[in-house]
Design an enzyme around this catalytic site. Structure first.
Site, PDB file in Angstrom:
ATOM      1  N   LYS A   1       0.817  -1.213   0.000  1.00 32.88           N
ATOM      2  CA  LYS A   1       0.000   0.000   0.000  1.00 32.88           C
ATOM      3  C   LYS A   1       0.849   1.260   0.000  1.00 32.88           C
ATOM      4  O   LYS A   1       2.000   1.257   0.402  1.00 32.88           O
ATOM      5  CB  LYS A   1      -1.005  -0.035   1.168  1.00 32.88           C
TER       6      LYS A   1
ATOM      7  N   ARG B   1      -2.908 -10.135   5.099  1.00 29.11           N
ATOM      8  CA  ARG B   1      -3.434 -10.285   3.733  1.00 29.11           C
ATOM      9  C   ARG B   1      -2.378  -9.728   2.787  1.00 29.11           C
ATOM     10  O   ARG B   1      -2.087  -8.523   2.834  1.00 29.11           O
ATOM     11  CB  ARG B   1      -4.754  -9.504   3.627  1.00 29.11           C
TER      12      ARG B   1
HETATM   13  N1  PMM Z   1      -7.396  -4.082   1.224  1.00 25.06           N
HETATM   14  C1  PMM Z   1      -7.789  -4.178  -0.059  1.00 25.06           C
HETATM   15  C2  PMM Z   1      -8.821  -5.064  -0.410  1.00 25.06           C
HETATM   16  N2  PMM Z   1      -9.417  -5.842   0.517  1.00 25.06           N
HETATM   17  N3  PMM Z   1      -9.598  -6.558   2.746  1.00 25.06           N
HETATM   18  C3  PMM Z   1      -9.221  -6.450   4.032  1.00 25.06           C
HETATM   19  N4  PMM Z   1      -9.808  -7.218   4.973  1.00 25.06           N
HETATM   20  N5  PMM Z   1      -8.246  -5.591   4.435  1.00 25.06           N
HETATM   21  C4  PMM Z   1      -7.598  -4.784   3.543  1.00 25.06           C
HETATM   22  O1  PMM Z   1      -6.727  -4.004   3.970  1.00 25.06           O
HETATM   23  C5  PMM Z   1      -7.989  -4.849   2.170  1.00 25.06           C
HETATM   24  C6  PMM Z   1      -9.014  -5.765   1.809  1.00 25.06           C
HETATM   25  C7  PMM Z   1      -7.092  -3.314  -1.066  1.00 25.06           C
HETATM   26  O2  PMM Z   1      -7.021  -3.770  -2.336  1.00 25.06           O
HETATM   27  P1  PMM Z   1      -6.068  -4.982  -2.912  1.00 25.06           P
HETATM   28  O3  PMM Z   1      -6.941  -6.213  -2.979  1.00 25.06           O
HETATM   29  O4  PMM Z   1      -5.676  -4.551  -4.262  1.00 25.06           O
HETATM   30  O5  PMM Z   1      -4.932  -5.191  -1.945  1.00 25.06           O
END
Ligand code: PMM
Length: 275
Positions: A207, A247
């Protein structure tokens, strides 16, 4: 040990891997690779949440994710569904997903809480203030740790009131969602203060706020893939602070980091020991 959730975006427009796994076969192969790299779970999403992203109709979202989840489940790979839509959550769980990961913590779809209560699966409630098109205009906090704690508490109360069992809920600080760079670090540095004993998921992978920390001559901090080592450092620190899961895009790097933390912790002498 901290679990590793590998990111699989079946989208044309996610910020780091958009367009790479938009075809079903490529997405399934990527999920298998993440599991091979050591991911305990593959988080399948069909709608990008990057700032400014356009919403995806739930029918299109389901068309993207359900075949991927079904194929991964048949291959024995555990999945979570990254969705804000209750109908997609239900279809994904019926196809084999074991966790619902909702970046809106139940705010985007009024039917989500009751659906999760009915499905009785683990539910990740992320701190969220608004959809991607508006989230950057809602990033002001007097005290980010206190406000995120309070807003997550309100989500937990609403979920429990709708019948979700409390032990099913995992909290996520929503790094980068309605957060300027400087707001993300206090949430990481004060995990215990806002999570108060609940399971925590941290999603820092690649990020923008990491780019700001590593920026220096010779480092293209605007390139998400250049933030990979910084991501691994966050994984190690998060694991050392007992988070339930991270994640990440690069599962192998995260698994290495969590194993290093386990080796370190297993070597700790008992409380009160002195040389
Ligand atoms: N960040 C993204 C998407 N889904 N889900 C959770 N639980 N926490 C997060 O920080 C999060 C998420 C951002 O997009 P990406 O899939 O491209 O990383």
């Amino acid at each position: 040990m901290t679990l590793v959730m590998g990111i699989l975006n079946v989208t044309p427009d996610s910020f780091s891997d958009g367009g790479m796994y938009a075809e079903v076969d490529a997405a399934i192969a990527r999920g298998v690779q993440l599991a091979h790299d050591g991911a305990h779970l593959v988080d399948v999403g069909g709608e990008s949440t990057r700032p400014g992203a356009d919403p995806v109709p739930p029918e299109e979202e389901r068309r993207r994710v359900v075949p991927v989840i079904r194929a991964l489940a048949q291959a024995g790979i555990a999945t979570s569904i990254d969705t804000m839509h209750a109908a997609t959550a239900r279809a994904a769980v019926e196809a084999g997903a074991s966790i619902v990961n909702d970046v809106s913590g139940g705010l985007a779809d009024p039917a989500m809480a009751a659906t999760v209560a009915d499905l009785d699966v683990d539910y990740v409630a992320m701190h969220w203030r608004a959809h991607s098109t508006r989230m950057d205009s809602l990033d002001a906090y007097a005290d980010v740790v206190a406000e995120v704690a309070g807003e997550l508490d309100a989500r937990v109360d609403a979920l429990v009131a709708a019948g979700v069992r409390e032990e099913r809920i995992v909290l996520d600080p929503g790094l980068g969602f309605s957060k300027v760079t400087a707001s993300n670090w206090p949430l990481l540095a004060n995990l215990e203060a806002w999570s108060r004993g609940r399971r925590v998921l941290v999603g820092a992978s690649r990020k923008r706020f990491l780019g700001a920390a590593i920026a220096r001559p010779g480092v293209d901090a605007a390139d998400p893939t250049a933030r990979e080592h910084a991501t691994t450092a966050v994984t190690a620190l998060a694991a050392a602070h007992g988070v339930w899961a991270v994640r990440v895009h690069d599962a192998a790097a995260a698994v290495d980091a969590t194993r290093v933390v386990s080796a370190w912790e297993n070597a700790r002498r008992p409380e009160g020991w002195a040389p």
